[in-house]
Design a protein around this motif. Structure first.
Motif, PDB file in Angstrom:
ATOM      1  N   VAL A  18      17.183  -7.533   6.247  1.00 41.45           N
ATOM      2  CA  VAL A  18      15.932  -8.263   6.440  1.00 41.45           C
ATOM      3  C   VAL A  18      16.244  -9.622   7.054  1.00 41.45           C
ATOM      4  O   VAL A  18      17.030 -10.391   6.502  1.00 41.45           O
ATOM      5  CB  VAL A  18      15.175  -8.440   5.111  1.00 41.45           C
ATOM      6  CG1 VAL A  18      13.915  -9.281   5.318  1.00 41.45           C
ATOM      7  CG2 VAL A  18      14.821  -7.085   4.513  1.00 41.45           C
ATOM      8  N   GLY A  19      15.603  -9.929   8.181  1.00 44.81           N
ATOM      9  CA  GLY A  19      15.903 -11.176   8.866  1.00 44.81           C
ATOM     10  C   GLY A  19      14.860 -12.260   8.717  1.00 44.81           C
ATOM     11  O   GLY A  19      15.064 -13.399   9.143  1.00 44.81           O
ATOM     12  N   THR A  20      13.717 -11.921   8.086  1.00 39.04           N
ATOM     13  CA  THR A  20      12.609 -12.871   7.990  1.00 39.04           C
ATOM     14  C   THR A  20      12.259 -13.165   6.545  1.00 39.04           C
ATOM     15  O   THR A  20      12.110 -12.244   5.739  1.00 39.04           O
ATOM     16  CB  THR A  20      11.357 -12.327   8.704  1.00 39.04           C
ATOM     17  OG1 THR A  20      11.639 -12.139  10.093  1.00 39.04           O
ATOM     18  CG2 THR A  20      10.173 -13.275   8.553  1.00 39.04           C
ATOM     19  N   ALA A  43      -4.338 -19.247  -1.591  1.00 33.62           N
ATOM     20  CA  ALA A  43      -4.679 -18.626  -0.302  1.00 33.62           C
ATOM     21  C   ALA A  43      -3.450 -18.147   0.461  1.00 33.62           C
ATOM     22  O   ALA A  43      -3.374 -16.965   0.833  1.00 33.62           O
ATOM     23  CB  ALA A  43      -5.518 -19.587   0.546  1.00 33.62           C
ATOM     24  N   PRO A  44      -2.437 -18.998   0.734  1.00 32.13           N
ATOM     25  CA  PRO A  44      -1.283 -18.493   1.486  1.00 32.13           C
ATOM     26  C   PRO A  44      -0.464 -17.453   0.732  1.00 32.13           C
ATOM     27  O   PRO A  44       0.135 -16.578   1.360  1.00 32.13           O
ATOM     28  CB  PRO A  44      -0.454 -19.754   1.773  1.00 32.13           C
ATOM     29  CG  PRO A  44      -0.912 -20.764   0.811  1.00 32.13           C
ATOM     30  CD  PRO A  44      -2.359 -20.464   0.534  1.00 32.13           C
ATOM     31  N   VAL A  45      -0.445 -17.525  -0.595  1.00 35.72           N
ATOM     32  CA  VAL A  45       0.264 -16.490  -1.355  1.00 35.72           C
ATOM     33  C   VAL A  45      -0.400 -15.131  -1.137  1.00 35.72           C
ATOM     34  O   VAL A  45       0.279 -14.116  -0.933  1.00 35.72           O
ATOM     35  CB  VAL A  45       0.302 -16.845  -2.855  1.00 35.72           C
ATOM     36  CG1 VAL A  45       0.695 -15.633  -3.697  1.00 35.72           C
ATOM     37  CG2 VAL A  45       1.292 -17.977  -3.104  1.00 35.72           C
ATOM     38  N   GLU A  46      -1.730 -15.099  -1.156  1.00 35.53           N
ATOM     39  CA  GLU A  46      -2.440 -13.842  -0.929  1.00 35.53           C
ATOM     40  C   GLU A  46      -2.273 -13.363   0.512  1.00 35.53           C
ATOM     41  O   GLU A  46      -2.085 -12.168   0.760  1.00 35.53           O
ATOM     42  CB  GLU A  46      -3.918 -14.006  -1.259  1.00 35.53           C
ATOM     43  CG  GLU A  46      -4.785 -12.784  -0.972  1.00 35.53           C
ATOM     44  CD  GLU A  46      -4.407 -11.557  -1.795  1.00 35.53           C
ATOM     45  OE1 GLU A  46      -4.845 -10.448  -1.437  1.00 35.53           O
ATOM     46  OE2 GLU A  46      -3.689 -11.703  -2.807  1.00 35.53           O
ATOM     47  N   ILE A  47      -2.320 -14.284   1.457  1.00 32.35           N
ATOM     48  CA  ILE A  47      -2.114 -13.901   2.855  1.00 32.35           C
ATOM     49  C   ILE A  47      -0.712 -13.328   3.038  1.00 32.35           C
ATOM     50  O   ILE A  47      -0.534 -12.309   3.712  1.00 32.35           O
ATOM     51  CB  ILE A  47      -2.347 -15.103   3.787  1.00 32.35           C
ATOM     52  CG1 ILE A  47      -3.829 -15.497   3.768  1.00 32.35           C
ATOM     53  CG2 ILE A  47      -1.914 -14.776   5.215  1.00 32.35           C
ATOM     54  CD1 ILE A  47      -4.128 -16.821   4.441  1.00 32.35           C
ATOM     55  N   ALA A  48       0.291 -13.960   2.432  1.00 31.78           N
ATOM     56  CA  ALA A  48       1.663 -13.460   2.529  1.00 31.78           C
ATOM     57  C   ALA A  48       1.765 -12.049   1.962  1.00 31.78           C
ATOM     58  O   ALA A  48       2.446 -11.185   2.522  1.00 31.78           O
ATOM     59  CB  ALA A  48       2.619 -14.401   1.800  1.00 31.78           C
ATOM     60  N   ARG A  49       1.091 -11.813   0.843  1.00 31.39           N
ATOM     61  CA  ARG A  49       1.120 -10.476   0.233  1.00 31.39           C
ATOM     62  C   ARG A  49       0.527  -9.437   1.184  1.00 31.39           C
ATOM     63  O   ARG A  49       1.086  -8.346   1.353  1.00 31.39           O
ATOM     64  CB  ARG A  49       0.337 -10.487  -1.083  1.00 31.39           C
ATOM     65  CG  ARG A  49       0.418  -9.174  -1.857  1.00 31.39           C
ATOM     66  CD  ARG A  49      -0.550  -9.147  -3.018  1.00 31.39           C
ATOM     67  NE  ARG A  49      -1.940  -9.062  -2.578  1.00 31.39           N
ATOM     68  CZ  ARG A  49      -2.517  -7.929  -2.164  1.00 31.39           C
ATOM     69  NH1 ARG A  49      -1.828  -6.800  -2.116  1.00 31.39           N
ATOM     70  NH2 ARG A  49      -3.785  -7.924  -1.790  1.00 31.39           N
ATOM     71  N   ARG A  50      -0.565  -9.792   1.818  1.00 30.38           N
ATOM     72  CA  ARG A  50      -1.220  -8.856   2.728  1.00 30.38           C
ATOM     73  C   ARG A  50      -0.415  -8.652   4.012  1.00 30.38           C
ATOM     74  O   ARG A  50      -0.391  -7.539   4.561  1.00 30.38           O
ATOM     75  CB  ARG A  50      -2.636  -9.351   3.058  1.00 30.38           C
ATOM     76  CG  ARG A  50      -3.573  -9.293   1.868  1.00 30.38           C
ATOM     77  CD  ARG A  50      -4.920  -9.896   2.195  1.00 30.38           C
ATOM     78  NE  ARG A  50      -5.804  -9.859   1.044  1.00 30.38           N
ATOM     79  CZ  ARG A  50      -7.041  -9.343   1.039  1.00 30.38           C
ATOM     80  NH1 ARG A  50      -7.537  -8.812   2.143  1.00 30.38           N
ATOM     81  NH2 ARG A  50      -7.773  -9.355  -0.054  1.00 30.38           N
ATOM     82  N   VAL A  51       0.213  -9.705   4.482  1.00 29.03           N
ATOM     83  CA  VAL A  51       1.074  -9.572   5.655  1.00 29.03           C
ATOM     84  C   VAL A  51       2.213  -8.613   5.358  1.00 29.03           C
ATOM     85  O   VAL A  51       2.520  -7.705   6.155  1.00 29.03           O
ATOM     86  CB  VAL A  51       1.631 -10.954   6.082  1.00 29.03           C
ATOM     87  CG1 VAL A  51       2.756 -10.788   7.103  1.00 29.03           C
ATOM     88  CG2 VAL A  51       0.525 -11.819   6.661  1.00 29.03           C
ATOM     89  N   GLU A  52       2.843  -8.796   4.207  1.00 28.66           N
ATOM     90  CA  GLU A  52       3.952  -7.910   3.841  1.00 28.66           C
ATOM     91  C   GLU A  52       3.489  -6.461   3.737  1.00 28.66           C
ATOM     92  O   GLU A  52       4.190  -5.533   4.166  1.00 28.66           O
ATOM     93  CB  GLU A  52       4.555  -8.373   2.512  1.00 28.66           C
ATOM     94  CG  GLU A  52       5.791  -7.582   2.116  1.00 28.66           C
ATOM     95  CD  GLU A  52       6.439  -8.126   0.856  1.00 28.66           C
ATOM     96  OE1 GLU A  52       7.160  -7.343   0.197  1.00 28.66           O
ATOM     97  OE2 GLU A  52       6.247  -9.309   0.538  1.00 28.66           O
ATOM     98  N   ARG A  57       3.657  -0.946   6.295  1.00 22.47           N
ATOM     99  CA  ARG A  57       3.060   0.240   6.920  1.00 22.47           C
ATOM    100  C   ARG A  57       3.635   0.499   8.306  1.00 22.47           C
ATOM    101  O   ARG A  57       3.620   1.616   8.801  1.00 22.47           O
ATOM    102  CB  ARG A  57       1.540   0.072   7.034  1.00 22.47           C
ATOM    103  CG  ARG A  57       0.807   0.046   5.713  1.00 22.47           C
ATOM    104  CD  ARG A  57      -0.687   0.163   5.942  1.00 22.47           C
ATOM    105  NE  ARG A  57      -1.423  -0.485   4.881  1.00 22.47           N
ATOM    106  CZ  ARG A  57      -2.338  -1.427   5.052  1.00 22.47           C
ATOM    107  NH1 ARG A  57      -2.621  -1.833   6.278  1.00 22.47           N
ATOM    108  NH2 ARG A  57      -2.969  -1.955   4.036  1.00 22.47           N
ATOM    109  N   ARG A  58       4.127  -0.564   8.944  1.00 30.94           N
ATOM    110  CA  ARG A  58       4.748  -0.448  10.263  1.00 30.94           C
ATOM    111  C   ARG A  58       6.248  -0.209  10.159  1.00 30.94           C
ATOM    112  O   ARG A  58       6.939  -0.177  11.177  1.00 30.94           O
ATOM    113  CB  ARG A  58       4.496  -1.717  11.074  1.00 30.94           C
ATOM    114  CG  ARG A  58       3.043  -1.966  11.473  1.00 30.94           C
ATOM    115  CD  ARG A  58       2.903  -3.371  12.032  1.00 30.94           C
ATOM    116  NE  ARG A  58       1.684  -3.600  12.783  1.00 30.94           N
ATOM    117  CZ  ARG A  58       0.539  -4.029  12.249  1.00 30.94           C
ATOM    118  NH1 ARG A  58       0.480  -4.259  10.939  1.00 30.94           N
ATOM    119  NH2 ARG A  58      -0.523  -4.220  13.014  1.00 30.94           N
ATOM    120  N   GLY A  59       6.749  -0.096   8.944  1.00 28.25           N
ATOM    121  CA  GLY A  59       8.183   0.133   8.748  1.00 28.25           C
ATOM    122  C   GLY A  59       9.017  -1.121   8.886  1.00 28.25           C
ATOM    123  O   GLY A  59      10.219  -1.042   9.140  1.00 28.25           O
ATOM    124  N   VAL A  60       8.383  -2.281   8.715  1.00 30.70           N
ATOM    125  CA  VAL A  60       9.081  -3.564   8.848  1.00 30.70           C
ATOM    126  C   VAL A  60       9.128  -4.263   7.491  1.00 30.70           C
ATOM    127  O   VAL A  60       8.123  -4.304   6.772  1.00 30.70           O
ATOM    128  CB  VAL A  60       8.373  -4.471   9.873  1.00 30.70           C
ATOM    129  CG1 VAL A  60       9.052  -5.830   9.959  1.00 30.70           C
ATOM    130  CG2 VAL A  60       8.336  -3.793  11.241  1.00 30.70           C
TER     131      VAL A  60
END
Length: 237
Positions: A18-20, A43-52, A57-60
């Motif tokens: 993992v590089g990020t 807010a950013p904690v929830e956004i981070a969770r959703r981004v992850e 789902r994209r295999g990243v």
């Protein structure tokens, strides 16, 4: 993956693939009489969770670090419950966190920021780390600014403790929102005025917008579009 949930052998294995790393950053400060003091972190904690979730789902894979709770919040320090950290101290603290992740081998550090006052110290901290670690890329994302057009396609206005932030909190932590106290209006200044009590003028009762039209549905729409756009940026779409 949440960093704090890993053992050190788990972490050692994760960093090989993992590089990020995503670091949510916020503040503890007044957000009107209707929102919790931790709004800029929730807010950013929830956004981070959703981004992850979207990246998975994209295999990243990305690693999500624990949030930096306290921030630089000079203007709102006129209200009880606001915990202001000086710009120098905040810059140095976040710089050291980033230095550690860079030294561990992460090539991209994403500062997912939820508080405007953090912006100048975060830029300086990122510049110092990038000077020391030339191969490291630091992204500074201010979710309410960088996706302003998208947010204003959902909300008729936005601002501190306003319609956009209140909507997001209604979607994330509705039990902490007191909509019966949600009131306010827009205030502005033609030039930036720095004075110890300026927050009382620009943020009456800790608000700078009208939050009364906020809804959980709007908050869900904001969270969805912002997290999806960040996920696309991270995979280069």
């Amino acid at each position: 993956m949440r960093l704090e949930e890993l053992t050190w052998p788990d972490f050692e294995e994760v960093k090989r693939r993992v590089g990020t790393v995503v670091i949510p950053v916020g503040s503890v400060e007044a957000h009107g009489k209707h929102l919790p003091l931790g709004t800029d972190v929730f807010a950013p904690v929830e956004i981070a969770r959703r981004v992850e979730e979207r990246l998975r789902r994209r295999g990243v894979e990305v690693l999500t670090a624990p949030p930096v709770w306290y921030g630089h919040t000079f203007v709102l320090d006129v209200y009880p419950g606001t915990i202001n950290v000086s710009g120098d101290a905040f810059k140095a603290y976040v710089r050291e966190i980033m230095r550690e992740f860079a030294a561990e081998g992460f090539r991209r550090i994403v500062l997912l920021n939820g508080h405007g006052g953090n912006y100048p110290p975060l830029v300086l901290a990122a510049e110092e780390v990038s000077e020391e670690f030339p191969g490291v890329e630091i992204w500074l994302i201010n979710w309410w600014i960088d996706f302003r057009e998208d947010i204003l396609s959902i909300c008729s206005s936005q601002g501190h403790a306003g319609q956009d932030e209140t909507s997001v909190m209604l979607a994330v932590r509705p039990e902490l929102v007191k909509m019966e106290n949600a009131r306010g209006g827009r205030r502005s200044s033609r030039v930036r005025v720095i004075r110890k009590d300026i927050g009382k003028e620009l943020f009456p009762d800790g608000v700078n917008d009208d939050p009364s039209l906020a809804t959980a549905e709007k908050g869900e729409a904001i969270l969805s579009v912002v997290s999806e756009k960040i996920a696309r940026l991270l995979v280069g779409e």
